[in-house]
Design a protein around this motif. Structure first.
Motif, PDB file in Angstrom:
ATOM      1  N   ILE A   1       0.847  -1.208   0.000  1.00  0.00           N
ATOM      2  CA  ILE A   1       0.000   0.000   0.000  1.00  0.00           C
ATOM      3  C   ILE A   1       0.879   1.254   0.000  1.00  0.00           C
ATOM      4  O   ILE A   1       0.661   2.179  -0.791  1.00  0.00           O
ATOM      5  N   ILE A   2       1.886   1.289   0.879  1.00  0.00           N
ATOM      6  CA  ILE A   2       2.769   2.452   0.968  1.00  0.00           C
ATOM      7  C   ILE A   2       3.520   2.668  -0.342  1.00  0.00           C
ATOM      8  O   ILE A   2       3.668   3.801  -0.809  1.00  0.00           O
ATOM      9  N   CYS A   3       3.989   1.585  -0.947  1.00  0.00           N
ATOM     10  CA  CYS A   3       4.751   1.681  -2.198  1.00  0.00           C
ATOM     11  C   CYS A   3       3.836   1.767  -3.424  1.00  0.00           C
ATOM     12  O   CYS A   3       4.321   1.724  -4.557  1.00  0.00           O
ATOM     13  N   LEU A   4       2.521   1.871  -3.175  1.00  0.00           N
ATOM     14  CA  LEU A   4       1.527   2.082  -4.234  1.00  0.00           C
ATOM     15  C   LEU A   4       1.459   0.933  -5.230  1.00  0.00           C
ATOM     16  O   LEU A   4       0.982   1.094  -6.346  1.00  0.00           O
ATOM     17  N   GLU A   5       1.937  -0.240  -4.804  1.00  0.00           N
ATOM     18  CA  GLU A   5       1.714  -1.444  -5.612  1.00  0.00           C
ATOM     19  C   GLU A   5       0.233  -1.799  -5.559  1.00  0.00           C
ATOM     20  O   GLU A   5      -0.344  -2.254  -6.544  1.00  0.00           O
ATOM     21  N   TYR A   6      -0.360  -1.592  -4.367  1.00  0.00           N
ATOM     22  CA  TYR A   6      -1.818  -1.606  -4.245  1.00  0.00           C
ATOM     23  C   TYR A   6      -2.255  -0.146  -4.271  1.00  0.00           C
ATOM     24  O   TYR A   6      -1.962   0.620  -3.364  1.00  0.00           O
ATOM     25  N   GLN A   7      -2.932   0.247  -5.321  1.00  0.00           N
ATOM     26  CA  GLN A   7      -3.251   1.644  -5.590  1.00  0.00           C
ATOM     27  C   GLN A   7      -4.400   2.155  -4.709  1.00  0.00           C
ATOM     28  O   GLN A   7      -5.242   1.368  -4.261  1.00  0.00           O
ATOM     29  N   PRO A   8      -4.435   3.474  -4.449  1.00  0.00           N
ATOM     30  CA  PRO A   8      -5.593   4.049  -3.746  1.00  0.00           C
ATOM     31  C   PRO A   8      -6.888   3.670  -4.450  1.00  0.00           C
ATOM     32  O   PRO A   8      -6.962   3.677  -5.686  1.00  0.00           O
ATOM     33  N   SER A   9      -7.888   3.285  -3.650  1.00  0.00           N
ATOM     34  CA  SER A   9      -9.223   2.859  -4.115  1.00  0.00           C
ATOM     35  C   SER A   9      -9.237   1.481  -4.759  1.00  0.00           C
ATOM     36  O   SER A   9     -10.297   1.012  -5.196  1.00  0.00           O
ATOM     37  N   GLN A  10      -8.081   0.803  -4.802  1.00  0.00           N
ATOM     38  CA  GLN A  10      -8.058  -0.547  -5.386  1.00  0.00           C
ATOM     39  C   GLN A  10      -8.793  -1.532  -4.485  1.00  0.00           C
ATOM     40  O   GLN A  10      -8.650  -1.509  -3.271  1.00  0.00           O
ATOM     41  N   HIS A  11      -9.601  -2.393  -5.107  1.00  0.00           N
ATOM     42  CA  HIS A  11     -10.294  -3.450  -4.375  1.00  0.00           C
ATOM     43  C   HIS A  11      -9.303  -4.545  -4.028  1.00  0.00           C
ATOM     44  O   HIS A  11      -8.610  -5.068  -4.903  1.00  0.00           O
ATOM     45  N   LEU A  12      -9.232  -4.900  -2.746  1.00  0.00           N
ATOM     46  CA  LEU A  12      -8.341  -5.970  -2.301  1.00  0.00           C
ATOM     47  C   LEU A  12      -9.146  -7.257  -2.192  1.00  0.00           C
ATOM     48  O   LEU A  12      -9.794  -7.520  -1.178  1.00  0.00           O
ATOM     49  N   GLU A  13      -9.119  -8.008  -3.262  1.00  0.00           N
ATOM     50  CA  GLU A  13      -9.902  -9.244  -3.350  1.00  0.00           C
ATOM     51  C   GLU A  13      -9.173 -10.355  -2.598  1.00  0.00           C
ATOM     52  O   GLU A  13      -7.974 -10.559  -2.766  1.00  0.00           O
ATOM     53  N   GLU A  14      -9.909 -11.049  -1.739  1.00  0.00           N
ATOM     54  CA  GLU A  14      -9.295 -12.022  -0.838  1.00  0.00           C
ATOM     55  C   GLU A  14      -8.529 -13.116  -1.575  1.00  0.00           C
ATOM     56  O   GLU A  14      -7.406 -13.461  -1.207  1.00  0.00           O
ATOM     57  N   ASN A  15      -9.125 -13.661  -2.633  1.00  0.00           N
ATOM     58  CA  ASN A  15      -8.446 -14.728  -3.378  1.00  0.00           C
ATOM     59  C   ASN A  15      -7.138 -14.238  -3.983  1.00  0.00           C
ATOM     60  O   ASN A  15      -6.143 -14.977  -4.018  1.00  0.00           O
ATOM     61  N   GLN A  16      -7.138 -12.992  -4.456  1.00  0.00           N
ATOM     62  CA  GLN A  16      -5.924 -12.424  -5.046  1.00  0.00           C
ATOM     63  C   GLN A  16      -4.843 -12.235  -3.991  1.00  0.00           C
ATOM     64  O   GLN A  16      -3.657 -12.462  -4.247  1.00  0.00           O
ATOM     65  N   LEU A  17      -5.242 -11.798  -2.770  1.00  0.00           N
ATOM     66  CA  LEU A  17      -4.275 -11.625  -1.686  1.00  0.00           C
ATOM     67  C   LEU A  17      -3.660 -12.965  -1.289  1.00  0.00           C
ATOM     68  O   LEU A  17      -2.458 -13.051  -1.032  1.00  0.00           O
ATOM     69  N   VAL A  18      -4.483 -13.998  -1.250  1.00  0.00           N
ATOM     70  CA  VAL A  18      -3.977 -15.345  -0.938  1.00  0.00           C
ATOM     71  C   VAL A  18      -2.922 -15.749  -1.967  1.00  0.00           C
ATOM     72  O   VAL A  18      -1.855 -16.266  -1.622  1.00  0.00           O
TER      73      VAL A  18
END
Length: 227
Positions: free
Chosen positions: A24-41
């Motif tokens: 999140i800090i390094c903006l790899e996960y962008q502001p307003s991006q949906h964090l989908e559980e399966n993708q995080l796994v």
């Protein structure tokens, strides 16, 4: 040996938290991006339970938000909340000055110098995340010089919010007339001046330096967001 290795091993929820917050800090996960559980796994190679625990912690720290029908998203960066963040930073850090100059800050001054060395090391090795973390540590050690738990907590909330913006500031050529190297040098020098003013208990000078330090940061972010 076994007990030592067990102590060193971090719980999976902590690993998930640290990995997600870095992204999140390094903006790899962008502001307003949906964090989908399966993708995080898949991204983290960690099970659902520790990921859910990490997301609850991140929501408590306001790094992510939960929305009906959308699930969890990375907290947006808006002009409105950026303006509010800089207003709060000014109020809290000026409050630190008023209290810290009346106390023995020698231990915290030493920690601030160590943090600024961390800033210099991160610049030399070109590690932007480490630079963000070392800068955060510098300002938190400054806050701790107040020895006031409420002010420290307030600064920590604001400074956590500032981490993504710090990464933007350190990792982008925002002003074409000012190379990043010049910006890095000024940050280190401004930190040294803040340390010296605190050491001399010069409240007026300290507030002037902090105002300039905050203004430079704010102006770079506004230029980035509006440009």
């Amino acid at each position: 040996m076994k007990s030592g290795s067990k102590t060193a091993k971090q719980p999976k929820a902590v690993v998930a938290y640290k990995t997600i917050i870095k992204k999140i800090i390094c903006l790899e996960y962008q502001p307003s991006q949906h964090l989908e559980e399966n993708q995080l796994v898949e991204d983290l190679g960690i099970g659902r339970t520790p990921i859910r625990e990490a997301l609850v912690r991140l929501q408590g720290e306001k790094m992510v938000e939960s929305h009906p029908n959308k699930g969890v998203i990375v907290r947006p960066i808006t002009l409105q909340n950026t303006k509010a963040m800089f207003e709060s930073m000014h109020i809290f850090e000026f409050g630190v000055v008023d209290i810290a100059v009346r106390k023995d800050c020698s231990m915290y001054i030493k920690l601030m110098r160590n943090s600024n060395n961390g800033v210099k090391n991160a610049i030399r090795s070109n590690k932007m995340f480490d630079l963000v973390e070392a800068n955060h540590d510098f300002h938190m050690n400054f806050a701790k010089a107040s020895q006031n738990e409420f002010l420290i907590r307030g600064v920590e909330d604001v400074r956590k919010e500032a981490k993504r913006l710090s990464y933007l500031s350190y990792n982008n050529i925002i002003d074409p007339h000012r190379p990043l190297e010049a910006h890095y040098e000024s940050v280190v020098e401004e930190h040294n001046e803040i340390i010296n003013a605190l050491q001399h208990r010069d409240a007026d000078k300290l507030k002037q330096l902090l105002q300039e330090h905050i203004d430079t940061f704010r102006d770079r972010i506004i230029l980035f967001m509006t440009g």
